[in-house]
Design a protein around this motif. Structure first.
Motif, short mmCIF file in Angstrom:
data_model
loop_
_atom_site.label_atom_id
_atom_site.label_comp_id
_atom_site.label_asym_id
_atom_site.label_seq_id
_atom_site.Cartn_x
_atom_site.Cartn_y
_atom_site.Cartn_z
N TRP A 252 0.84 -1.20 0.00
CA TRP A 252 0.00 0.00 0.00
C TRP A 252 0.87 1.25 0.00
N SER A 271 -5.75 8.95 1.69
CA SER A 271 -6.02 8.05 0.57
C SER A 271 -4.80 7.18 0.29
N TYR A 272 -5.06 5.92 -0.06
CA TYR A 272 -4.01 4.93 -0.33
C TYR A 272 -4.25 4.30 -1.70
N ALA A 273 -3.16 3.98 -2.35
CA ALA A 273 -3.21 3.23 -3.61
C ALA A 273 -2.65 1.82 -3.36
N ARG A 274 -3.29 0.82 -3.96
CA ARG A 274 -2.87 -0.57 -3.73
C ARG A 274 -1.90 -1.03 -4.80
N GLY A 300 -8.14 0.58 -4.09
CA GLY A 300 -7.68 1.67 -3.23
C GLY A 300 -8.41 1.66 -1.90
#
Length: 431
Positions: A252, A271-274, A300
């Motif tokens: 992440w 906010s997170y991006a996978r 995400g």
């Protein structure tokens, strides 16, 4: 043109040319409203000035001065003449003035900029002030007679030519004297009959001065009712919550986090991006207590939380004065600017206040002695660790927005030197 200091009023300078008295060093402040002449006169009265003028339309400012009442018939503000002579809506003016030093003035969108129209002891001092001004107005052209790259040539003779277009300074009490003369003339001519009242209509007594004062103070209270004031200690909990963000989570990448002030506390979301190895369970397992996780099922995720705060409602009666902001606070900020990537403090603007009305629905005149609270936008941007200095700066404000982003997102943890934070809000002060 030979500039001489006004010994009775420090900061003001005078010059006499061909029967005209030129004034330098006026106190300029923004005007908000439609009736600029009335607003400028009111501003001058509040400052205890004897003369005033104004510039601009959609953006406007009032210039105020204290002068001997008996003096030359023609008195002109040099800053307005420079603006008219240059013929451009926004510019800075830098003119050497012999032994007096160097004069710096600036205007933007037709309004003279506050804290300019000043005579500095030397050209280098004036150039330092110009550099600070150019941070706020990077595209502003510079006119003058000093040795500076890119400067547009301009001399004192050209400034004097602008007098024909520039509005002269007006005495503060001139309008009141004219009104009294007209009232006397109307009485002599039977003004009551002319107005059609025939003298039979009874006039309602004017609202007592203390009642008008109380009404205006209540209006000011209402104008800041929703504003909360953060001390450095009030801001620390939300900064600490950013430091707790999970950043070294397998698969992440933390993109950004945003916190918006709401009442005494804050509402925040990250906010997170996978990545390929990211699993929703990995984030759920490191969720701080009380925080919420919302996933975009496969790609995400967002973390959200509410950070309680202790910000207090703003009390305008206890606001700092202009001297404390422009000298004391500005000096403290200057001492740490190198640790931030960006520090901006914008021009002061009077607080918009809805004028109270009497029982007949007429707007009450603002009391002359009532102080003028106002605000100026402030922006800080820099590494997360730099915000530990806010306590030493004694920087209090109505903070509104806190935005964190990573300079080079990775899974190596939220190292303070990689986390860039911008903090936006409003400084409030009394003029």
């Amino acid at each position: 043109m030979r500039l001489l200091p006004d010994t009775a009023h420090p900061g003001q300078w005078l010059a006499q040319e061909a029967g005209v008295q030129w004034l330098f060093g006026l106190h300029w402040a923004p005007l908000l409203g439609r009736d600029l002449a009335r607003l400028a006169r009111r501003r001058a009265r509040a400052l205890g000035a004897t003369h005033y003028t104004w510039s601009g339309q959609s953006q406007a400012s009032a210039g105020c001065a204290r002068l001997r009442r008996k003096g030359p018939r023609h008195r002109h503000a040099a800053a307005l003449a420079a603006m008219r002579a240059a013929g451009v809506p926004s510019a800075a003016m830098l003119l050497q003035a012999g032994e007096a030093g160097c004069w710096l003035a600036a205007w933007h969108a037709g309004a003279v900029v506050a804290q300019t129209d000043r005579v500095y002891g030397s050209v280098p001092q004036a150039r330092l002030a110009l550099e600070a001004l150019q941070v706020r107005y990077p595209a502003m052209p510079v006119y003058g007679n000093v040795d500076l790259d890119g400067i547009v040539p301009f001399d004192w003779a050209q400034l004097q030519a602008g007098r024909e277009q520039a509005g002269a300074l007006r005495p503060v009490h001139g309008a009141a004297r004219r009104a009294a003369w007209i009232a006397g003339a109307c009485t002599a001519a039977g003004c009551a009959a002319w107005l059609g009242w025939g003298g039979a209509q009874r006039q309602e007594p004017a609202l007592a001065a203390d009642q008008a004062q109380a009404a205006w103070e209540a209006a000011l209270d209402a104008s800041v009712a929703s504003v909360h004031w953060h001390t450095p200690a009030d801001l620390e909990p939300v900064l600490q919550s950013l430091r707790q963000l999970p950043a070294a989570v397998t698969g992440w990448t933390l993109n950004e986090a945003l916190c918006l002030a709401q009442g005494p506390g804050w509402l925040c979301q990250a906010s997170y991006a996978r990545g390929t190895l990211g699993r929703n369970r990995h984030l759920a397992d490191v969720l701080p207590p009380g925080w919420q996780l919302r996933v975009d099922l496969l790609d995400g995720a967002q973390l959200s939380w509410r950070q309680d705060g202790a910000a207090k409602p703003l009390r305008w009666r206890t606001l700092a004065g202009a001297q404390e902001i422009e000298i004391d606070l500005a000096t403290r900020l200057q001492s740490v600017m190198r640790l931030f990537t960006r520090v901006q403090v914008h021009a002061w603007q009077a607080l918009p206040v809805e004028a109270p009305r009497d029982a007949a629905g007429q707007m009450l005149r603002r009391p002359d002695a009532l102080p003028v609270p106002g605000r100026r936008a402030i922006l800080l941007e820099g590494p997360l660790h730099a915000y530990a200095l806010l306590e030493d700066l004694a920087l209090s404000a109505s903070w509104q927005r806190l935005h964190l982003r990573l300079a080079s997102p990775s899974g190596a943890g939220l190292a303070s030197h990689r986390a860039q934070v911008s903090l936006q809000g409003m400084l409030y002060e009394m003029h």
